[in-house]
Scaffold this motif. Sequence first.
Motif, PDB file in Angstrom:
ATOM      1  N   VAL A 123     -78.058  -4.947  93.810  1.00 17.67           N
ATOM      2  CA  VAL A 123     -79.509  -5.162  93.943  1.00 17.67           C
ATOM      3  C   VAL A 123     -79.798  -5.852  95.277  1.00 17.67           C
ATOM      4  O   VAL A 123     -80.777  -5.514  95.958  1.00 17.67           O
ATOM      5  N   ALA A 124     -78.951  -6.774  95.671  1.00 15.15           N
ATOM      6  CA  ALA A 124     -79.132  -7.441  96.966  1.00 15.15           C
ATOM      7  C   ALA A 124     -79.110  -6.416  98.103  1.00 15.15           C
ATOM      8  O   ALA A 124     -79.960  -6.459  99.007  1.00 15.15           O
ATOM      9  N   ARG A 125     -78.164  -5.485  98.056  1.00 16.82           N
ATOM     10  CA  ARG A 125     -78.112  -4.436  99.091  1.00 16.82           C
ATOM     11  C   ARG A 125     -79.389  -3.608  99.085  1.00 16.82           C
ATOM     12  O   ARG A 125     -79.938  -3.285 100.133  1.00 16.82           O
ATOM     13  N   ALA A 167     -78.192  -0.923  86.079  1.00 13.11           N
ATOM     14  CA  ALA A 167     -77.268   0.099  86.573  1.00 13.11           C
ATOM     15  C   ALA A 167     -77.990   1.434  86.773  1.00 13.11           C
ATOM     16  O   ALA A 167     -77.745   2.132  87.771  1.00 13.11           O
ATOM     17  N   LEU A 168     -78.881   1.781  85.856  1.00 12.88           N
ATOM     18  CA  LEU A 168     -79.670   3.014  86.016  1.00 12.88           C
ATOM     19  C   LEU A 168     -80.593   2.921  87.224  1.00 12.88           C
ATOM     20  O   LEU A 168     -80.749   3.882  87.971  1.00 12.88           O
ATOM     21  N   TRP A 169     -81.213   1.767  87.402  1.00  6.45           N
ATOM     22  CA  TRP A 169     -82.098   1.561  88.557  1.00  6.45           C
ATOM     23  C   TRP A 169     -81.313   1.725  89.861  1.00  6.45           C
ATOM     24  O   TRP A 169     -81.752   2.409  90.774  1.00  6.45           O
ATOM     25  N   ILE A 170     -80.139   1.107  89.923  1.00  8.68           N
ATOM     26  CA  ILE A 170     -79.297   1.193  91.122  1.00  8.68           C
ATOM     27  C   ILE A 170     -78.884   2.641  91.379  1.00  8.68           C
ATOM     28  O   ILE A 170     -78.962   3.124  92.507  1.00  8.68           O
ATOM     29  N   SER A 171     -78.466   3.347  90.340  1.00  7.91           N
ATOM     30  CA  SER A 171     -77.990   4.725  90.515  1.00  7.91           C
ATOM     31  C   SER A 171     -79.109   5.691  90.891  1.00  7.91           C
ATOM     32  O   SER A 171     -78.843   6.746  91.461  1.00  7.91           O
ATOM     33  N   SER A 172     -80.347   5.337  90.594  1.00  9.00           N
ATOM     34  CA  SER A 172     -81.462   6.229  90.929  1.00  9.00           C
ATOM     35  C   SER A 172     -81.971   6.019  92.351  1.00  9.00           C
ATOM     36  O   SER A 172     -82.765   6.810  92.849  1.00  9.00           O
ATOM     37  N   ARG A 173     -81.511   4.977  93.015  1.00 12.13           N
ATOM     38  CA  ARG A 173     -81.967   4.695  94.386  1.00 12.13           C
ATOM     39  C   ARG A 173     -81.351   5.686  95.355  1.00 12.13           C
ATOM     40  O   ARG A 173     -80.254   6.182  95.162  1.00 12.13           O
ATOM     41  N   ARG A 174     -82.056   5.973  96.406  1.00 20.19           N
ATOM     42  CA  ARG A 174     -81.589   6.857  97.469  1.00 20.19           C
ATOM     43  C   ARG A 174     -81.459   6.055  98.757  1.00 20.19           C
ATOM     44  O   ARG A 174     -82.086   5.011  98.920  1.00 20.19           O
ATOM     45  N   ASP A 198     -82.701   6.475 101.577  1.00 24.90           N
ATOM     46  CA  ASP A 198     -83.920   6.316 102.361  1.00 24.90           C
ATOM     47  C   ASP A 198     -84.979   5.468 101.657  1.00 24.90           C
ATOM     48  O   ASP A 198     -86.071   5.285 102.167  1.00 24.90           O
ATOM     49  N   ASP A 199     -84.677   4.929 100.476  1.00 24.08           N
ATOM     50  CA  ASP A 199     -85.630   4.079  99.767  1.00 24.08           C
ATOM     51  C   ASP A 199     -85.863   2.791 100.549  1.00 24.08           C
ATOM     52  O   ASP A 199     -84.965   2.262 101.190  1.00 24.08           O
ATOM     53  N   THR A 200     -87.082   2.288 100.475  1.00 21.46           N
ATOM     54  CA  THR A 200     -87.396   1.020 101.136  1.00 21.46           C
ATOM     55  C   THR A 200     -86.793  -0.127 100.327  1.00 21.46           C
ATOM     56  O   THR A 200     -86.546   0.015  99.132  1.00 21.46           O
ATOM     57  N   PRO A 201     -86.571  -1.259 100.964  1.00 19.55           N
ATOM     58  CA  PRO A 201     -86.008  -2.393 100.236  1.00 19.55           C
ATOM     59  C   PRO A 201     -86.857  -2.730  99.009  1.00 19.55           C
ATOM     60  O   PRO A 201     -88.082  -2.764  99.082  1.00 19.55           O
ATOM     61  N   ALA A 202     -86.204  -2.941  97.900  1.00 19.38           N
ATOM     62  CA  ALA A 202     -86.908  -3.229  96.653  1.00 19.38           C
ATOM     63  C   ALA A 202     -85.991  -3.943  95.673  1.00 19.38           C
ATOM     64  O   ALA A 202     -84.772  -3.929  95.825  1.00 19.38           O
ATOM     65  N   VAL A 203     -86.605  -4.540  94.675  1.00 23.88           N
ATOM     66  CA  VAL A 203     -85.905  -5.214  93.585  1.00 23.88           C
ATOM     67  C   VAL A 203     -86.553  -4.724  92.294  1.00 23.88           C
ATOM     68  O   VAL A 203     -87.772  -4.600  92.223  1.00 23.88           O
ATOM     69  N   THR A 239     -83.778 -12.477  88.784  1.00 25.87           N
ATOM     70  CA  THR A 239     -83.693 -13.205  90.058  1.00 25.87           C
ATOM     71  C   THR A 239     -84.577 -12.574  91.126  1.00 25.87           C
ATOM     72  O   THR A 239     -84.385 -12.807  92.312  1.00 25.87           O
ATOM     73  N   ALA A 240     -85.556 -11.805  90.707  1.00 23.33           N
ATOM     74  CA  ALA A 240     -86.443 -11.110  91.647  1.00 23.33           C
ATOM     75  C   ALA A 240     -87.115 -12.077  92.626  1.00 23.33           C
ATOM     76  O   ALA A 240     -87.230 -11.775  93.813  1.00 23.33           O
ATOM     77  N   ALA A 241     -87.528 -13.231  92.153  1.00 20.97           N
ATOM     78  CA  ALA A 241     -88.212 -14.196  93.025  1.00 20.97           C
ATOM     79  C   ALA A 241     -87.301 -14.664  94.160  1.00 20.97           C
ATOM     80  O   ALA A 241     -87.750 -14.813  95.295  1.00 20.97           O
ATOM     81  N   VAL A 242     -86.030 -14.864  93.855  1.00 24.32           N
ATOM     82  CA  VAL A 242     -85.081 -15.283  94.894  1.00 24.32           C
ATOM     83  C   VAL A 242     -84.909 -14.156  95.905  1.00 24.32           C
ATOM     84  O   VAL A 242     -84.937 -14.384  97.116  1.00 24.32           O
ATOM     85  N   PHE A 243     -84.756 -12.926  95.421  1.00 25.39           N
ATOM     86  CA  PHE A 243     -84.618 -11.788  96.334  1.00 25.39           C
ATOM     87  C   PHE A 243     -85.870 -11.629  97.200  1.00 25.39           C
ATOM     88  O   PHE A 243     -85.761 -11.371  98.396  1.00 25.39           O
ATOM     89  N   GLN A 244     -87.035 -11.794  96.595  1.00 22.61           N
ATOM     90  CA  GLN A 244     -88.283 -11.665  97.366  1.00 22.61           C
ATOM     91  C   GLN A 244     -88.325 -12.700  98.493  1.00 22.61           C
ATOM     92  O   GLN A 244     -88.746 -12.398  99.605  1.00 22.61           O
ATOM     93  N   ARG A 245     -87.861 -13.893  98.193  1.00 19.84           N
ATOM     94  CA  ARG A 245     -87.837 -14.964  99.198  1.00 19.84           C
ATOM     95  C   ARG A 245     -86.862 -14.642 100.335  1.00 19.84           C
ATOM     96  O   ARG A 245     -87.116 -14.977 101.498  1.00 19.84           O
ATOM     97  N   LEU A 246     -85.759 -13.978 100.028  1.00 23.23           N
ATOM     98  CA  LEU A 246     -84.716 -13.716 101.017  1.00 23.23           C
ATOM     99  C   LEU A 246     -84.882 -12.381 101.749  1.00 23.23           C
ATOM    100  O   LEU A 246     -84.200 -12.143 102.741  1.00 23.23           O
ATOM    101  N   MET A 247     -85.773 -11.529 101.232  1.00 22.40           N
ATOM    102  CA  MET A 247     -85.931 -10.181 101.837  1.00 22.40           C
ATOM    103  C   MET A 247     -86.448 -10.296 103.265  1.00 22.40           C
ATOM    104  O   MET A 247     -87.267 -11.163 103.561  1.00 22.40           O
TER     105      MET A 247
END
Length: 92
Positions: free
Chosen positions: A24-26, A63-70, A72-77, A83-91
């Motif tokens: 998710v961090a990636r 795991a399904l969310w990660i596997s569905s990403r491509r 060219d997708d924009t950064p997202a959580v 831990t979405a709030a922490v990721f949003q702070r670090l994005m």
Amino acid sequence: MKDMAAEARSLGNIFRHLWLLRAVARAAGVDLDQAVKAGQLSGLDYARMVTSCRGAGCSKSCALWISSRRDDDTPAVPEFCPTAAVFQRLMP
């Protein structure tokens, strides 16, 4: 006396959740190791993120969310990430 080993097992496999957290961090464009080195994230906060992930009960959805990403997708959580709030702070 509290059975710490049983409690740890009930949270889920630490290595699976560490992998999910880093994936998710990636996807968010966040380098957790660099965030720790830069002082943006403490080691304790990192450990709390892993523990929150382990206790959230959303590993299959994650795991399904990660596997569905491509590529060219924009950064997202995922919205369900504990831990979405922490990721949003670090994005970037």
